[in-house]
Design a protein around this motif. Structure first.
Motif, PDB file in Angstrom:
ATOM      1  N   ASP A   1       0.795  -1.227   0.000  1.00 38.17           N
ATOM      2  CA  ASP A   1       0.000   0.000   0.000  1.00 38.17           C
ATOM      3  C   ASP A   1       0.828   1.278   0.000  1.00 38.17           C
ATOM      4  O   ASP A   1       0.353   2.319  -0.447  1.00 38.17           O
ATOM      5  CB  ASP A   1      -0.926   0.014   1.221  1.00 38.17           C
ATOM      6  CG  ASP A   1      -1.896  -1.152   1.220  1.00 38.17           C
ATOM      7  OD1 ASP A   1      -2.698  -1.231   0.279  1.00 38.17           O
ATOM      8  OD2 ASP A   1      -1.842  -1.982   2.137  1.00 38.17           O
ATOM      9  N   ILE A   2       2.042   1.231   0.534  1.00 33.71           N
ATOM     10  CA  ILE A   2       2.822   2.455   0.729  1.00 33.71           C
ATOM     11  C   ILE A   2       3.150   3.108  -0.606  1.00 33.71           C
ATOM     12  O   ILE A   2       3.575   2.451  -1.561  1.00 33.71           O
ATOM     13  CB  ILE A   2       4.105   2.158   1.515  1.00 33.71           C
ATOM     14  CG1 ILE A   2       3.770   1.814   2.959  1.00 33.71           C
ATOM     15  CG2 ILE A   2       5.048   3.349   1.489  1.00 33.71           C
ATOM     16  CD1 ILE A   2       4.973   1.553   3.831  1.00 33.71           C
ATOM     17  N   THR A   3       2.962   4.420  -0.657  1.00 33.16           N
ATOM     18  CA  THR A   3       3.352   5.225  -1.825  1.00 33.16           C
ATOM     19  C   THR A   3       4.404   6.231  -1.375  1.00 33.16           C
ATOM     20  O   THR A   3       4.153   7.038  -0.473  1.00 33.16           O
ATOM     21  CB  THR A   3       2.142   5.966  -2.407  1.00 33.16           C
ATOM     22  OG1 THR A   3       1.142   5.018  -2.787  1.00 33.16           O
ATOM     23  CG2 THR A   3       2.545   6.776  -3.620  1.00 33.16           C
ATOM     24  N   ILE A   4       5.568   6.167  -1.982  1.00 31.12           N
ATOM     25  CA  ILE A   4       6.680   7.057  -1.621  1.00 31.12           C
ATOM     26  C   ILE A   4       6.639   8.295  -2.504  1.00 31.12           C
ATOM     27  O   ILE A   4       6.468   8.204  -3.717  1.00 31.12           O
ATOM     28  CB  ILE A   4       8.033   6.342  -1.785  1.00 31.12           C
ATOM     29  CG1 ILE A   4       8.073   5.067  -0.951  1.00 31.12           C
ATOM     30  CG2 ILE A   4       9.178   7.265  -1.389  1.00 31.12           C
ATOM     31  CD1 ILE A   4       8.005   5.285   0.533  1.00 31.12           C
ATOM     32  N   GLY A   5       6.804   9.447  -1.887  1.00 31.30           N
ATOM     33  CA  GLY A   5       6.811  10.700  -2.643  1.00 31.30           C
ATOM     34  C   GLY A   5       6.926  11.890  -1.717  1.00 31.30           C
ATOM     35  O   GLY A   5       7.189  11.750  -0.515  1.00 31.30           O
ATOM     36  N   PRO A   6       6.748  13.091  -2.227  1.00 29.45           N
ATOM     37  CA  PRO A   6       6.847  14.294  -1.392  1.00 29.45           C
ATOM     38  C   PRO A   6       5.682  14.363  -0.414  1.00 29.45           C
ATOM     39  O   PRO A   6       4.572  13.924  -0.720  1.00 29.45           O
ATOM     40  CB  PRO A   6       6.796  15.433  -2.414  1.00 29.45           C
ATOM     41  CG  PRO A   6       6.037  14.857  -3.581  1.00 29.45           C
ATOM     42  CD  PRO A   6       6.413  13.408  -3.629  1.00 29.45           C
TER      43      PRO A   6
ATOM     44  N   CYS B   1      15.167   5.106  -2.420  1.00 35.08           N
ATOM     45  CA  CYS B   1      14.271   6.057  -3.090  1.00 35.08           C
ATOM     46  C   CYS B   1      14.829   7.477  -3.027  1.00 35.08           C
ATOM     47  O   CYS B   1      14.766   8.228  -4.007  1.00 35.08           O
ATOM     48  CB  CYS B   1      12.887   6.018  -2.451  1.00 35.08           C
ATOM     49  SG  CYS B   1      11.959   4.495  -2.770  1.00 35.08           S
ATOM     50  N   ASN B   2      15.374   7.866  -1.892  1.00 33.98           N
ATOM     51  CA  ASN B   2      15.929   9.208  -1.764  1.00 33.98           C
ATOM     52  C   ASN B   2      17.231   9.366  -2.539  1.00 33.98           C
ATOM     53  O   ASN B   2      17.470  10.404  -3.169  1.00 33.98           O
ATOM     54  CB  ASN B   2      16.155   9.534  -0.282  1.00 33.98           C
ATOM     55  CG  ASN B   2      14.900  10.035   0.405  1.00 33.98           C
ATOM     56  OD1 ASN B   2      14.554  11.205   0.325  1.00 33.98           O
ATOM     57  ND2 ASN B   2      14.201   9.132   1.069  1.00 33.98           N
ATOM     58  N   ILE B   3      18.074   8.345  -2.492  1.00 34.42           N
ATOM     59  CA  ILE B   3      19.348   8.441  -3.222  1.00 34.42           C
ATOM     60  C   ILE B   3      19.095   8.559  -4.719  1.00 34.42           C
ATOM     61  O   ILE B   3      19.645   9.444  -5.388  1.00 34.42           O
ATOM     62  CB  ILE B   3      20.229   7.214  -2.904  1.00 34.42           C
ATOM     63  CG1 ILE B   3      20.684   7.257  -1.439  1.00 34.42           C
ATOM     64  CG2 ILE B   3      21.444   7.183  -3.826  1.00 34.42           C
ATOM     65  CD1 ILE B   3      21.462   6.030  -1.006  1.00 34.42           C
ATOM     66  N   LEU B   4      18.286   7.673  -5.280  1.00 35.48           N
ATOM     67  CA  LEU B   4      17.990   7.745  -6.715  1.00 35.48           C
ATOM     68  C   LEU B   4      17.179   8.991  -7.042  1.00 35.48           C
ATOM     69  O   LEU B   4      17.324   9.572  -8.120  1.00 35.48           O
ATOM     70  CB  LEU B   4      17.247   6.490  -7.144  1.00 35.48           C
ATOM     71  CG  LEU B   4      18.090   5.311  -7.661  1.00 35.48           C
ATOM     72  CD1 LEU B   4      18.794   5.691  -8.953  1.00 35.48           C
ATOM     73  CD2 LEU B   4      19.106   4.847  -6.622  1.00 35.48           C
ATOM     74  N   GLY B   5      16.312   9.412  -6.124  1.00 35.83           N
ATOM     75  CA  GLY B   5      15.535  10.620  -6.360  1.00 35.83           C
ATOM     76  C   GLY B   5      16.405  11.860  -6.491  1.00 35.83           C
ATOM     77  O   GLY B   5      16.082  12.780  -7.250  1.00 35.83           O
TER      78      GLY B   5
ATOM     79  N   GLY C   1       6.995   8.030   2.962  1.00 39.15           N
ATOM     80  CA  GLY C   1       5.655   7.515   2.730  1.00 39.15           C
ATOM     81  C   GLY C   1       4.603   8.584   2.943  1.00 39.15           C
ATOM     82  O   GLY C   1       4.666   9.359   3.902  1.00 39.15           O
ATOM     83  N   SER C   2       3.641   8.660   2.034  1.00 39.75           N
ATOM     84  CA  SER C   2       2.562   9.640   2.121  1.00 39.75           C
ATOM     85  C   SER C   2       1.312   8.962   2.663  1.00 39.75           C
ATOM     86  O   SER C   2       0.832   7.979   2.087  1.00 39.75           O
ATOM     87  CB  SER C   2       2.269  10.236   0.741  1.00 39.75           C
ATOM     88  OG  SER C   2       1.044  10.930   0.745  1.00 39.75           O
ATOM     89  N   PHE C   3       0.790   9.478   3.769  1.00 38.92           N
ATOM     90  CA  PHE C   3      -0.401   8.864   4.354  1.00 38.92           C
ATOM     91  C   PHE C   3      -1.615   9.023   3.435  1.00 38.92           C
ATOM     92  O   PHE C   3      -2.383   8.085   3.244  1.00 38.92           O
ATOM     93  CB  PHE C   3      -0.696   9.492   5.718  1.00 38.92           C
ATOM     94  CG  PHE C   3      -1.777   8.779   6.467  1.00 38.92           C
ATOM     95  CD1 PHE C   3      -1.481   7.698   7.283  1.00 38.92           C
ATOM     96  CD2 PHE C   3      -3.102   9.166   6.346  1.00 38.92           C
ATOM     97  CE1 PHE C   3      -2.475   7.027   7.972  1.00 38.92           C
ATOM     98  CE2 PHE C   3      -4.102   8.501   7.031  1.00 38.92           C
ATOM     99  CZ  PHE C   3      -3.793   7.428   7.842  1.00 38.92           C
TER     100      PHE C   3
END
Length: 736
Positions: free
Chosen positions: A219-224, A459-463, A473-475
């Motif tokens: 379920d987790i979505t990674i982003g700002p 995710c942060n390194i490649l971002g 993770g965005s709630f």
């Protein structure tokens, strides 16, 4: 280790026995395993040994002692039964171990020579070689390359094997739905960070792609997120985008390192009250910064106080059109959020209601953009617009390790110095957010926090290679993903593709997005982060937890989020340290015949911060008001003492001396073996104070004080280790 002849070097001298066995004698001990200088008649009491799968000889030796028990090896290649203990072949690969009576540090080992092995003189290692499995010790775990190990580090290998077309369809629909939320939120969070809107979209796709490979929660979505954007804003306003991108890279490196080193427990020091105070303060700070967008007034609003100061300063410049549009958008967003609770028997109507609720952010942004565009066609510009957005995809390049701001060029070291405490705070906050969200949506399943940290770090390194701000993770988007019926992390692929398509083809339309609409989207996303209900919970459960909660909240509001969470953790640690330094001690006054007993029971372990306190408390409590016709005894119950350190052991020795100076007797009752051993390291003479009878009645019944040896022969039901023997105590002969 091997010598030149390929023979293992074992400590001590080897003696070949008939049958191919080798007896290894450890220096300082005789062949029976006794310390040198101690005869067989002085052998200490033998500890009982289980007889399962073993043949024990009852023959007597010349000196009256028993022969060493011999554990017969099991069949070659067989495994030990965990219920029957470790068997000889588990250690020796076909050899055997002789278990001597426990008499100190004696150790004797027998093993087969290679000439007697089933594979000839070379053994398993080949000619002139040896195998480490022939040593009399358990094998040391080595890194595994099994399928389970790979699947743990790359979860895509696990769920990919059972992936079906139904999963693909569900992930496709969920990915599109999340994309409709991610695009307007990405634009809005780019604005929150003080960056051009495209930076929010740059941050919204790489995390989706990387999490497919490394993420363990579907379920987790990674982003700002709003908090990450706000914490990066301070440096963007002062130094520009380069510092935000470098902060993303450094945060990723730290998160990845913490994951690989399995240091995720550090996040456990951020308690629920601190988290509640921090997130509530962050939500209020973010919402306060967006009020100027609703009002259509100019100015900066990095912090809470600065935001409201700017509002009151420019309140006269309020744009009524922006105010009307902003309030309308907020009302519509809140109403659409409630649509998810509306039930309908018609499947089509139910699907429309559900999609409207899930895609409300995108719908509001589209409506606001259409209104602004229609007004511009008629030559009117009633709203403040987002403005031009850079077209195209970001360049894939390393993050900036130097930057020029104004007329000054910053090196990497200078940039890291300017970022300061945020290099440590932002990774911790990112981990906290992501793991908390993962636990909330894990549906009772265990969450691999280490793997989540590895995924978030990657995710942060490649971002950072695509100009991203720090992500986590965005709630909001995770909740949308869950409600959309996502089956695997592959749904992130379609979300990321939608963001890339928006960057490639829709950037020209972003010009007409009203700022009031984006502000409304942000406000409606963060107001539900204010955990006002937590105050009620803490008041009903433990009022003392309100102190770190409110401390974190007010410091975050007034001084900044990074300082707030640091101060909150510090206050929490002070509470923990005080709790350790001041254990509760229960006191009971009892009488058994002519024995007046003062029973003291500490409720936890005693370590150096609490050692002196316990000593003074016991001395103060053992006053001079005892009756003259009683034998006054101070009994300290160690049932709850699982651990002490050297400082505490020293204080216990001094405490005993102080109590005996008052002509009182001292008994240390029901102490763990490991705790007693620590005391013996300070003074072996403390042996005489330890006792472990089942009850005080037995301790004092019909006798003065029990025999000292009782402590070492009894089996404490609460102890986690085997009973202590006198022979385990250094220099036990001197105090026997």
């Amino acid at each position: 280790m091997e010598n030149a002849g390929g023979k293992e070097n074992l400590p001590g001298a080897e003696e070949t026995k008939p049958g191919g066995d080798v007896m290894v004698t450890i220096p300082g001990f005789d062949s029976q395993g006794n310390p040198e200088g101690v005869t067989g008649n002085e052998q200490p009491q033998q500890r009982p040994v289980e007889q399962k799968d073993a043949v024990t000889s009852n023959k007597k030796t010349d000196d009256g002692g028993k022969l060493p028990e011999k554990v017969e090896p099991s069949a070659p290649g067989s495994k030990a039964d965990p219920k029957k203990g470790m068997r000889g072949d588990d250690y020796l690969d076909g050899g055997s171990c002789r278990i001597l009576p426990e008499g100190g540090l004696a150790l004797a080992v027998t093993r087969r020579t290679r000439s007697d092995g089933p594979e000839g003189p070379e053994g398993r290692a080949g000619a002139g070689g040896s195998s480490s499995s022939h040593r009399c010790c358990p094998s040391i775990p080595r890194p595994s390359c099994s399928r389970q190990s790979w699947e743990r580090r790359f979860p895509v290998l696990a769920w990919g094997r059972t992936y079906t077309g139904e999963h693909l369809l569900a992930d496709f629909m969920a990915g599109l739905t999340v994309g409709l939320t991610a695009i307007p939120q990405g634009i809005a969070y780019g604005v929150v960070a003080g960056l051009p809107p495209q930076y929010g979209l740059y941050s919204a796709f790489m995390g989706c792609f990387m999490y497919i490979l490394l993420g363990s929660c579907k379920d987790i979505t990674i982003g700002p997120t709003a908090i990450m954007a706000l914490m990066a804003q301070v440096y963007v306003e002062s130094y520009g985008p380069s510092f935000a991108v470098l902060l993303t890279f450094l945060s990723g490196v730290i998160i990845l390192a913490l994951g690989l080193l399995q240091l995720g427990f550090l996040v456990d020091f951020i308690s629920m009250p601190v988290t509640a105070g921090f997130t509530s303060a962050a939500a209020i700070t973010i919402a306060s910064g967006q009020v100027k967008g609703i009002l259509g007034i100019p100015g900066k609003s990095n912090e809470f106080l600065e935001a409201w100061e700017n509002i009151f300063e420019h309140i006269g410049q309020t744009n009524l059109w922006d105010l009307f549009l902003g309030v309308t958008c907020i009302v519509l967003l809140l109403a659409a959020r409630k649509l998810k609770d509306v039930k309908s028997s018609n499947r089509v109507v139910a699907a429309v209601i559900r999609l409207t609720s899930l895609g409300r952010n995108a719908i509001i942004v589209i409506i606001g953009t259409l209104v602004a565009y229609i007004c511009s066609l008629n030559g009117a510009t009633p709203f403040q617009l987002t403005g031009a957005v850079q077209e195209g995809l970001p360049n894939f390049e390393p993050p900036p390790f130097s930057a020029t701001v104004g007329n000054k060029t910053y090196t990497f070291i200078e940039m890291a110095s300017e970022l300061g405490s945020s290099i440590a705070v932002i990774p911790l906050v990112a981990i906290l957010e992501s793991i908390a969200i993962g636990k909330a949506f894990s549906n009772g399943k265990a969450l691999d926090a280490t793997q989540e940290m590895v995924a978030l770090g990657a995710c942060n390194i490649l971002g950072s290679f695509v100009h991203s701000i720090p992500v986590t993770g965005s709630f909001t988007r995770t909740a949308v993903n869950n409600a959309s019926g996502v089956k695997t992390p592959l749904g992130g692929l379609f979300t990321g593709v939608m963001v890339l398509m928006a960057l490639g083809f829709l950037t020209s339309t972003f010009y007409f997005i009203p700022k009031a609409t984006l502000s409304a989207v942000i406000i409606c996303a963060v107001i539900f982060m204010i955990e006002y209900h937590m105050v009620i919970v803490l008041w009903k459960t433990k009022k003392l937890d309100l102190i770190p909660c409110f401390t974190t909240f007010f410091v975050s509001l007034l001084l900044g989020l990074e300082y707030g969470i640091l101060v909150g953790v510090a206050v929490n640690l002070l509470f923990l340290l005080y709790d350790v330094a001041r254990p509760s001690i229960k006191i009971s006054k009892l009488k058994y015949g002519h024995n007046c007993v003062l029973l003291m029971t500490p409720d936890r372990s005693v370590v150096f911060p609490s050692a002196e306190y316990v000593r003074e408390y016991v001395l103060k409590s053992s006053g001079d008001d005892d009756p003259e016709d009683c034998n006054y005894t101070v009994v300290i119950d160690g049932t709850h003492i699982q651990y002490i350190d050297a400082t505490a052991a020293k204080c216990i020795k001094l405490m005993i001396e102080d109590i005996e100076a008052k002509k009182y007797a001292v008994i240390l009752w029901n102490w763990k073996r490991s705790v007693a051993e620590t005391c013996f390291g300070i003074d072996p003479g403390m042996l005489e104070y330890f006792h472990c009878e089942e009850s005080l009645e037995k301790l004092f019944a019909g006798m003065g004080l029990p025999k000292i040896a009782d402590f070492y022969s009894c089996n404490q039901p609460h102890a986690t280790t085997t009973p202590l023997l006198r022979s385990d105590i250094p220099s036990y002969q001197s105090i026997a």
